[in-house]
Design a protein around this motif. Structure first.
Motif, PDB file in Angstrom:
ATOM      1  N   TRP A  86      43.759  69.934  51.004  1.00 62.42           N
ATOM      2  CA  TRP A  86      42.469  69.257  50.837  1.00 62.42           C
ATOM      3  C   TRP A  86      41.317  70.260  50.974  1.00 62.42           C
ATOM      4  CZ3 TRP A  86      41.010  64.025  50.153  1.00 62.42           C
ATOM      5  CH2 TRP A  86      39.650  63.771  50.361  1.00 62.42           C
ATOM      6  N   GLN A  87      41.421  71.080  52.037  1.00 58.76           N
ATOM      7  CA  GLN A  87      40.336  72.036  52.294  1.00 58.76           C
ATOM      8  C   GLN A  87      40.272  73.105  51.212  1.00 58.76           C
ATOM      9  OE1 GLN A  87      37.906  71.774  54.290  1.00 58.76           O
ATOM     10  NE2 GLN A  87      38.527  70.288  55.807  1.00 58.76           N
ATOM     11  N   LEU A  88      41.409  73.458  50.654  1.00 50.53           N
ATOM     12  CA  LEU A  88      41.423  74.439  49.561  1.00 50.53           C
ATOM     13  C   LEU A  88      40.569  73.912  48.402  1.00 50.53           C
ATOM     14  CD1 LEU A  88      42.748  77.059  48.403  1.00 50.53           C
ATOM     15  CD2 LEU A  88      44.515  75.579  47.426  1.00 50.53           C
ATOM     16  N   HIS A  89      40.803  72.643  48.041  1.00 50.97           N
ATOM     17  CA  HIS A  89      40.008  72.054  46.950  1.00 50.97           C
ATOM     18  C   HIS A  89      38.536  71.975  47.352  1.00 50.97           C
ATOM     19  CE1 HIS A  89      38.858  69.340  43.636  1.00 50.97           C
ATOM     20  NE2 HIS A  89      38.027  68.863  44.547  1.00 50.97           N
ATOM     21  N   TYR A  90      38.279  71.413  48.526  1.00 54.94           N
ATOM     22  CA  TYR A  90      36.880  71.091  48.836  1.00 54.94           C
ATOM     23  C   TYR A  90      36.058  72.301  49.282  1.00 54.94           C
ATOM     24  CZ  TYR A  90      36.775  66.303  47.487  1.00 54.94           C
ATOM     25  OH  TYR A  90      36.770  65.167  46.717  1.00 54.94           O
ATOM     26  N   CYS A  91      36.687  73.349  49.812  1.00 56.46           N
ATOM     27  CA  CYS A  91      35.896  74.567  50.086  1.00 56.46           C
ATOM     28  C   CYS A  91      35.499  75.191  48.748  1.00 56.46           C
ATOM     29  CB  CYS A  91      36.683  75.543  50.956  1.00 56.46           C
ATOM     30  SG  CYS A  91      36.764  74.975  52.663  1.00 56.46           S
ATOM     31  N   GLN A  92      36.418  75.122  47.766  1.00 59.45           N
ATOM     32  CA  GLN A  92      36.050  75.638  46.433  1.00 59.45           C
ATOM     33  C   GLN A  92      34.888  74.822  45.862  1.00 59.45           C
ATOM     34  OE1 GLN A  92      36.095  74.576  43.100  1.00 59.45           O
ATOM     35  NE2 GLN A  92      35.797  76.606  42.249  1.00 59.45           N
ATOM     36  N   ARG A  93      35.011  73.490  45.905  1.00 56.98           N
ATOM     37  CA  ARG A  93      34.024  72.618  45.265  1.00 56.98           C
ATOM     38  C   ARG A  93      32.667  72.677  45.974  1.00 56.98           C
ATOM     39  NH1 ARG A  93      35.311  68.564  42.256  1.00 56.98           N
ATOM     40  NH2 ARG A  93      36.199  70.239  41.048  1.00 56.98           N
ATOM     41  N   THR A  94      32.704  72.836  47.304  1.00 58.86           N
ATOM     42  CA  THR A  94      31.463  72.759  48.075  1.00 58.86           C
ATOM     43  C   THR A  94      30.709  74.087  48.114  1.00 58.86           C
ATOM     44  OG1 THR A  94      32.554  71.126  49.463  1.00 58.86           O
ATOM     45  CG2 THR A  94      30.520  72.044  50.326  1.00 58.86           C
ATOM     46  N   PHE A  95      31.450  75.195  48.132  1.00 61.00           N
ATOM     47  CA  PHE A  95      30.775  76.498  48.310  1.00 61.00           C
ATOM     48  C   PHE A  95      30.935  77.416  47.099  1.00 61.00           C
ATOM     49  CE2 PHE A  95      32.167  75.053  52.577  1.00 61.00           C
ATOM     50  CZ  PHE A  95      30.921  74.669  53.025  1.00 61.00           C
ATOM     51  N   VAL A  96      32.156  77.497  46.539  1.00 64.93           N
ATOM     52  CA  VAL A  96      32.379  78.459  45.450  1.00 64.93           C
ATOM     53  C   VAL A  96      31.793  77.918  44.142  1.00 64.93           C
ATOM     54  CG1 VAL A  96      34.130  79.767  44.175  1.00 64.93           C
ATOM     55  CG2 VAL A  96      34.462  79.287  46.615  1.00 64.93           C
ATOM     56  N   TYR A  97      32.070  76.635  43.814  1.00 63.52           N
ATOM     57  CA  TYR A  97      31.573  76.063  42.556  1.00 63.52           C
ATOM     58  C   TYR A  97      30.037  76.170  42.451  1.00 63.52           C
ATOM     59  CZ  TYR A  97      30.629  72.739  38.817  1.00 63.52           C
ATOM     60  OH  TYR A  97      30.158  72.153  37.663  1.00 63.52           O
ATOM     61  N   PRO A  98      29.288  75.760  43.478  1.00 64.20           N
ATOM     62  CA  PRO A  98      27.821  75.902  43.367  1.00 64.20           C
ATOM     63  C   PRO A  98      27.389  77.363  43.273  1.00 64.20           C
ATOM     64  CG  PRO A  98      28.399  74.443  45.190  1.00 64.20           C
ATOM     65  CD  PRO A  98      29.678  75.048  44.703  1.00 64.20           C
ATOM     66  N   ALA A  99      28.089  78.245  43.990  1.00 63.91           N
ATOM     67  CA  ALA A  99      27.703  79.666  43.940  1.00 63.91           C
ATOM     68  C   ALA A  99      27.907  80.226  42.537  1.00 63.91           C
ATOM     69  CB  ALA A  99      28.517  80.463  44.948  1.00 63.91           C
ATOM     70  N   LEU A 100      28.925  79.716  41.820  1.00 60.20           N
ATOM     71  CA  LEU A 100      29.214  80.238  40.479  1.00 60.20           C
ATOM     72  C   LEU A 100      28.344  79.607  39.398  1.00 60.20           C
ATOM     73  CD1 LEU A 100      33.136  80.346  40.591  1.00 60.20           C
ATOM     74  CD2 LEU A 100      31.555  82.282  40.747  1.00 60.20           C
ATOM     75  N   LEU A 101      27.731  78.442  39.708  1.00 58.92           N
ATOM     76  CA  LEU A 101      26.895  77.777  38.694  1.00 58.92           C
ATOM     77  C   LEU A 101      25.808  78.725  38.216  1.00 58.92           C
ATOM     78  CD1 LEU A 101      26.132  74.136  39.963  1.00 58.92           C
ATOM     79  CD2 LEU A 101      27.318  74.788  37.850  1.00 58.92           C
ATOM     80  N   LYS A 102      25.555  78.678  36.907  1.00 54.22           N
ATOM     81  CA  LYS A 102      24.530  79.561  36.355  1.00 54.22           C
ATOM     82  C   LYS A 102      23.146  79.047  36.762  1.00 54.22           C
ATOM     83  CE  LYS A 102      27.273  82.437  34.671  1.00 54.22           C
ATOM     84  NZ  LYS A 102      28.120  82.548  33.525  1.00 54.22           N
ATOM     85  N   PRO A 103      22.140  79.944  36.877  1.00 52.32           N
ATOM     86  CA  PRO A 103      20.805  79.508  37.306  1.00 52.32           C
ATOM     87  C   PRO A 103      20.214  78.456  36.360  1.00 52.32           C
ATOM     88  CG  PRO A 103      20.930  81.913  37.157  1.00 52.32           C
ATOM     89  CD  PRO A 103      22.221  81.383  36.625  1.00 52.32           C
ATOM     90  N   ASN A 104      20.678  78.415  35.090  1.00 54.52           N
ATOM     91  CA  ASN A 104      20.107  77.462  34.131  1.00 54.52           C
ATOM     92  C   ASN A 104      20.883  76.143  34.052  1.00 54.52           C
ATOM     93  OD1 ASN A 104      22.225  78.851  33.091  1.00 54.52           O
ATOM     94  ND2 ASN A 104      21.181  79.587  31.249  1.00 54.52           N
ATOM     95  N   ALA A 105      21.767  75.853  35.046  1.00 54.98           N
ATOM     96  CA  ALA A 105      22.425  74.536  35.077  1.00 54.98           C
ATOM     97  C   ALA A 105      21.358  73.465  35.317  1.00 54.98           C
ATOM     98  CB  ALA A 105      23.479  74.498  36.182  1.00 54.98           C
ATOM     99  N   THR A 106      21.600  72.263  34.798  1.00 56.23           N
ATOM    100  CA  THR A 106      20.597  71.193  34.847  1.00 56.23           C
ATOM    101  C   THR A 106      20.423  70.667  36.274  1.00 56.23           C
ATOM    102  OG1 THR A 106      21.316  70.591  32.636  1.00 56.23           O
ATOM    103  CG2 THR A 106      19.970  68.986  33.791  1.00 56.23           C
ATOM    104  N   PRO A 107      19.162  70.467  36.740  1.00 55.31           N
ATOM    105  CA  PRO A 107      18.933  69.899  38.077  1.00 55.31           C
ATOM    106  C   PRO A 107      19.577  68.513  38.231  1.00 55.31           C
ATOM    107  CG  PRO A 107      16.902  70.782  37.177  1.00 55.31           C
ATOM    108  CD  PRO A 107      17.911  70.812  36.056  1.00 55.31           C
TER     109      PRO A 107
END
Ligand code: NDP
Length: 255
Positions: A86-107
């Motif tokens: 569970w934590q493997l998925h959600y640490c990725q989704r909570t911290f890694v996914y937002p960090a990788l989002l491009k600056p021009n992703a939609t608000p």
């Protein structure tokens, strides 16, 4: 809190609400990403998407951990492995996914993030309770076929989800906005393979935990993502006249 008393009511509430949410999402499209379309104001001020994803998903890391560690079965061997999945998925989704989002992703509108936060609090509570308060998953669960099949489906889904999100993230060149037709990986077959992977992951979790909470999460994920996948698919078809005709929305060869 005595989670074992709250748990059955929580699971039933999620299972009852899922078909209602499923039907409602064909009428109301959650206004983020390509479906924002100026409707965002009714949903509150816009948040930076990186901040919104961290806010929305953080209960699935922190609250889940709190409920898990307060459970009597927290030291059972297979409960600990399920906790790690569970934590493997959600640490990725909570911290890694937002960090990788491009600056021009939609608000993202504040109220969408708050709804996500609210749902994640409930879902994290139920699933942590399932593996640490309701049942001890001891070492004998490792040799149960449901554990092996569930974990395999979970990782298959996670691989598809991560790879598909990676393809999407790299469609825009620096400074570009707007949308393109994604290609590669499961995009050969689907418009929303990231959602397909997500659904597979939580079906895998439901099998690996063989729990009411796992089932309710898998059902709710379908209810949430299937209407959105269909809307993504229709949106692509309307926007791009050359959109691949043989691509399905969510399920290869079927839907
Ligand atoms: P989307 O596929 O709508 O978007 C993901 C990212 O890719 C966004 O930054 C988006 O930009 C960008 N993008 C998408 N399509 C294109 C395109 N054609 N061209 C260029 N850029 C594109 O996914 P979501 O934001 O809805 O979901 C993100 C992740 O969260 C997924 O892995 C999903 O499975 C998961 N999720 C899980 C849920 C659950 O119920 N468990 C619920 C919702 C999401 P932009 O923001 O500008 O649109």
């Amino acid at each position: 809190m005595d989670w074992s008393r709250v748990y059955p009511y929580g699971v039933q509430a999620v299972l009852v609400s899922a078909p209602l949410i499923f039907a409602a999402l064909f009428w109301i499209t959650a206004p983020y990403g390509r479906h924002s379309n100026g409707r965002s104001r009714a949903w509150g001020p816009s948040l930076n998407p990186k901040v919104a994803w961290v806010l929305m998903e953080s209960p699935s890391v922190f609250w889940f951990a709190y409920v898990f560690w307060s459970g009597p079965y927290r030291n059972a061997a297979a409960s600990l492995v399920l906790f790690a999945l569970w934590q493997l998925h959600y640490c990725q989704r909570t911290f890694v996914y937002p960090a990788l989002l491009k600056p021009n992703a939609t608000p993202m509108p504040l109220n969408v993030a708050l709804l996500g936060f609210f749902y994640n609090c409930i879902n994290a509570s139920l699933n942590a309770a399932a593996i640490a308060h309701i049942r001890a998953y001891d070492a004998s669960w490792f040799v149960d076929p449901r554990f092996a099949i569930g974990v395999a489906v979970f990782f298959l889904g996670m691989g598809i989800n991560l790879h598909s999100d990676h393809i999407l993230r790299n469609l825009r060149k620096p400074g570009e906005t707007g949308y393109k037709i994604p290609h590669g990986g499961m995009y050969k077959y689907l418009s929303a393979p990231n959602y397909f992977g997500e659904i597979l992951e939580w079906c895998g979790w439901a099998i690996a935990t063989w729990s009411g909470a796992g089932l309710s999460f898998a059902v709710f994920t379908v209810a949430n993502l299937a209407p959105r996948a269909i809307k993504h698919h229709q949106w692509y078809q309307q926007k791009f006249p050359n959109y691949p005709r043989n691509r399905k929305a969510l399920i290869p060869g079927l839907l």
